[in-house]
Design an enzyme around this catalytic site. Structure first.
Site, PDB file in Angstrom:
ATOM      1  N   CYS A 119      62.704  38.705  14.076  1.00 42.83           N
ATOM      2  CA  CYS A 119      61.885  39.283  15.154  1.00 42.83           C
ATOM      3  C   CYS A 119      62.601  40.405  15.909  1.00 42.83           C
ATOM      4  O   CYS A 119      61.976  41.133  16.676  1.00 42.83           O
ATOM      5  CB  CYS A 119      61.426  38.197  16.115  1.00 42.83           C
ATOM      6  SG  CYS A 119      60.540  36.887  15.270  1.00 42.83           S
ATOM      7  N   HIS A 252      59.348  41.770  22.496  1.00 40.15           N
ATOM      8  CA  HIS A 252      58.839  41.026  21.341  1.00 40.15           C
ATOM      9  C   HIS A 252      57.775  40.049  21.845  1.00 40.15           C
ATOM     10  O   HIS A 252      57.972  39.361  22.845  1.00 40.15           O
ATOM     11  CB  HIS A 252      59.996  40.286  20.667  1.00 40.15           C
ATOM     12  CG  HIS A 252      59.544  39.310  19.631  1.00 40.15           C
ATOM     13  ND1 HIS A 252      58.632  39.635  18.663  1.00 40.15           N
ATOM     14  CD2 HIS A 252      59.865  38.005  19.425  1.00 40.15           C
ATOM     15  CE1 HIS A 252      58.413  38.583  17.896  1.00 40.15           C
ATOM     16  NE2 HIS A 252      59.149  37.580  18.338  1.00 40.15           N
ATOM     17  N   ASN A 282      52.518  35.954  17.379  1.00 41.89           N
ATOM     18  CA  ASN A 282      53.863  36.461  17.119  1.00 41.89           C
ATOM     19  C   ASN A 282      53.880  37.071  15.714  1.00 41.89           C
ATOM     20  O   ASN A 282      53.773  36.345  14.727  1.00 41.89           O
ATOM     21  CB  ASN A 282      54.847  35.293  17.231  1.00 41.89           C
ATOM     22  CG  ASN A 282      56.291  35.697  16.995  1.00 41.89           C
ATOM     23  OD1 ASN A 282      56.564  36.786  16.475  1.00 41.89           O
ATOM     24  ND2 ASN A 282      57.215  34.825  17.350  1.00 41.89           N
TER      25      ASN A 282
END
Ligand code: UT7
Length: 325
Positions: A119, A252, A282
């Protein structure tokens, strides 16, 4: 004359299949897995995510995002001499998704490679592209985050399968006489490999071990908040700026509660935080460029503003990039 790098265009792409919490709750109920819209919204802020169809790969999502970024920058594929794709869901073991995407785009000839920092992948990739441009190794780069995380989710594990989605985001980063990227700060601590991983591997033509994502959510949460604050402060020190200079934080998009905690620690109002986790879930390395592009195209984020991009994820990896758009 000093050489810098600057973002000249952004783009993003979501696969058309939108899966709401209600859709997912029903799908999981059919498997005997119990969850609820209330739990997902309250604990994560996620309301919906997109899933790619069969046969659609990270290179396909990244390609659409790249085309849109090129159009926004007024550039053609032949203008690009560097492609970096941040992904943890590559099309193949090798060659890189960047090479596959380069060929689909018709931008053949320049350097192309993938970055694997889960990520945090996009802030890693942007930092590498910036360094290559500043040192003359490239002049016009496509930096892309592209993921099909739906392929590595365990739909029997309610603690992870409700969190992730598929998508892609891209920026064109070009050599510039004025600074765009102001500072970056990257880190990793490999002792935390086990808290977020897909532990399987390929051996003798077969997948060995578990090829699906597993995560100790609370452990990741705890680490994330602290390191995101540290990385943000480090970039501000390097650029000789303060929190007050940040127009937008684009973190993020993993969990609204992580974003709220980070904003609070940095004394930033949530009005200055770009949030897309509600609609995208996500999307790992794609989440930051996706959020950036949505914010740019909606007119929220504008040229000349100072942005703090922040990533955190498996590895354990984390980092931030401070830039002038
Ligand atoms: O992208 C890389 C970075 N990743 C992240 O940043 C993720 C970080 N972690 C998180 O976002 C959060 O830790 C989660 C959203 C993953 C979990 O939230 P939490 O508040 O930490 O919940 P928890 O794991 O402590 O679980 C609380 C309860 C548990 O039940 P008990 O033991 O209290 O009875 C879980 O079994 O919630 C239960 N639970 C669920 N209930 C309904 C866990 N998942 C679900 C679910 N539906 N989907």
């Amino acid at each position: 004359m000093k050489r810098y790098s600057r973002i000249t265009g952004t783009g993003s792409y979501l696969p058309p299949r939108r899966v709401t919490n209600a859709d997912l709750v029903a799908e999981l109920a059919a498997r005997g897995i119990e969850t609820s819209d209330e739990w997902i919204v309250e604990r994560t802020g996620i309301a919906a995510r997109h899933f790619a169809g069969d046969g659609v790969f990270s290179s396909d999502l990244g390609l659409e995002a790249a085309k849109r970024a090129l159009q926004a920058a007024g550039r053609k594929p032949r203008d690009i001499d560097l492609i970096i794709v941040a992904t943890s869901t590559p099309d193949m073991v090798f060659p890189s998704t960047a090479c596959i995407l380069q060929n689909k785009l018709g931008a053949n000839g320049g350097a192309a490679f993938d970055v694997q920092a889960v990520c945090s992948g996009f802030v890693y990739a942007l930092t590498i592209a910036d360094a290559m441009i500043r040192t003359g190794g490239a002049s016009r780069a496509l930096v892309i985050g592209a993921e099909v995380f739906s392929r590595i989710l365990d739909f029997n594990d309610r603690t992870t399968c409700v969190l992730f989605g598929d998508g892609a985001g891209a920026v064109v980063l070009e050599a510039s006489a004025t600074p765009g990227i102001l500072a970056s700060d990257l880190h990793a601590d490999g002792k935390h490999v086990d808290i977020l991983c897909v532990p399987g591997h390929v051996s003798g033509g077969a997948v060995m071990g578990n090829p699906l994502l597993k995560m100790d959510g609370p452990a990741v949460f705890k680490l994330a908040v602290g390191v995101l604050e540290d990385a943000a402060r480090a970039t501000l020190v390097k650029a000789q700026l303060t929190e007050a200079d940040i127009d937008w934080m684009i973190p993020h998009q993993a969990n609204i509660r992580i974003m709220q905690s980070t904003a609070k620690r940095l004394k930033l109002s949530m009005n200055k935080v770009v949030v897309t986790v509600d609609q995208h879930g996500n999307t790992s390395a794609a989440s930051i460029p996706l959020a950036l592009d949505v914010a740019v195209r909606s007119g929220k984020v504008n040229r000349g503003e100072t942005l703090l991009l922040e990533g955190v994820g498996g590895g354990f990896t984390w980092g931030a990039v401070l830039l002038n758009l």
